[in-house]
Design an enzyme around this catalytic site. Sequence first.
Site, PDB file in Angstrom:
ATOM      1  N   MET A  76       0.799  -1.228   0.000  1.00 44.61           N
ATOM      2  CA  MET A  76       0.000   0.000   0.000  1.00 44.61           C
ATOM      3  C   MET A  76       0.831   1.277   0.000  1.00 44.61           C
ATOM      4  SD  MET A  76      -2.906  -1.212  -0.292  1.00 44.61           S
ATOM      5  CE  MET A  76      -3.701  -2.784  -0.065  1.00 44.61           C
ATOM      6  N   HIS A  78       2.968   4.269  -1.612  1.00 43.94           N
ATOM      7  CA  HIS A  78       3.018   4.991  -2.879  1.00 43.94           C
ATOM      8  C   HIS A  78       4.452   5.046  -3.394  1.00 43.94           C
ATOM      9  CE1 HIS A  78      -0.694   6.437  -1.017  1.00 43.94           C
ATOM     10  NE2 HIS A  78      -1.122   6.653  -2.244  1.00 43.94           N
ATOM     11  N   ASP A 128      23.648 -10.761   7.102  1.00 47.33           N
ATOM     12  CA  ASP A 128      24.010 -11.640   5.986  1.00 47.33           C
ATOM     13  C   ASP A 128      25.518 -11.722   5.807  1.00 47.33           C
ATOM     14  OD1 ASP A 128      23.533 -13.216   3.511  1.00 47.33           O
ATOM     15  OD2 ASP A 128      24.369 -11.419   2.564  1.00 47.33           O
TER      16      ASP A 128
END
Length: 163
Positions: A76, A78, A128
């Site tokens: 949702m 923009h 990572d």
Amino acid sequence: MPDELTHFNDQNRAKMVDVTDKAVTHRVALATGQITMHPETLDRIHEGKIKKGDVLAVAQVAGIMAAKQTSSLIPMCHLIPLTGVDIHFEDNNTDTITVTAQVKTKHVTGVEIEALLAVQTTLLTIYDMCKAIDRGMLISNVHLVEKDGGKSGHFDFDEADRA
């Protein structure tokens, strides 16, 4: 806290909020988070002895890239033209790195999610790059610190409100 939910249509189904009529204003958001690790892991980051490369340089670029891709990842959100993304690192010289991301735009909607995603991605990249030597790292305390601009104005995180 506003009671009106704006992400639902007249059928009570999810929608992207219509920001067509909102004013273009300068907007900024600042978010932060931490990663805690073994002291030896932080030492190796400082010494540049992580096999995958310069941990903080790679993590910084990853955070910037994430901020720019927010609308592709969070349904949702923009698509927002960002005018600035800056990632900073601080550590306690023992076992914790704190990441802070500042995101700016001149647009009709804010950049809080972009700043939060930048922090999370930066922290995940550190994880990572160091996981081969320290799988027990802990990502924590990710939150919006401050935001400014738009109809809702200024927000400052208040630790006292969370207790």
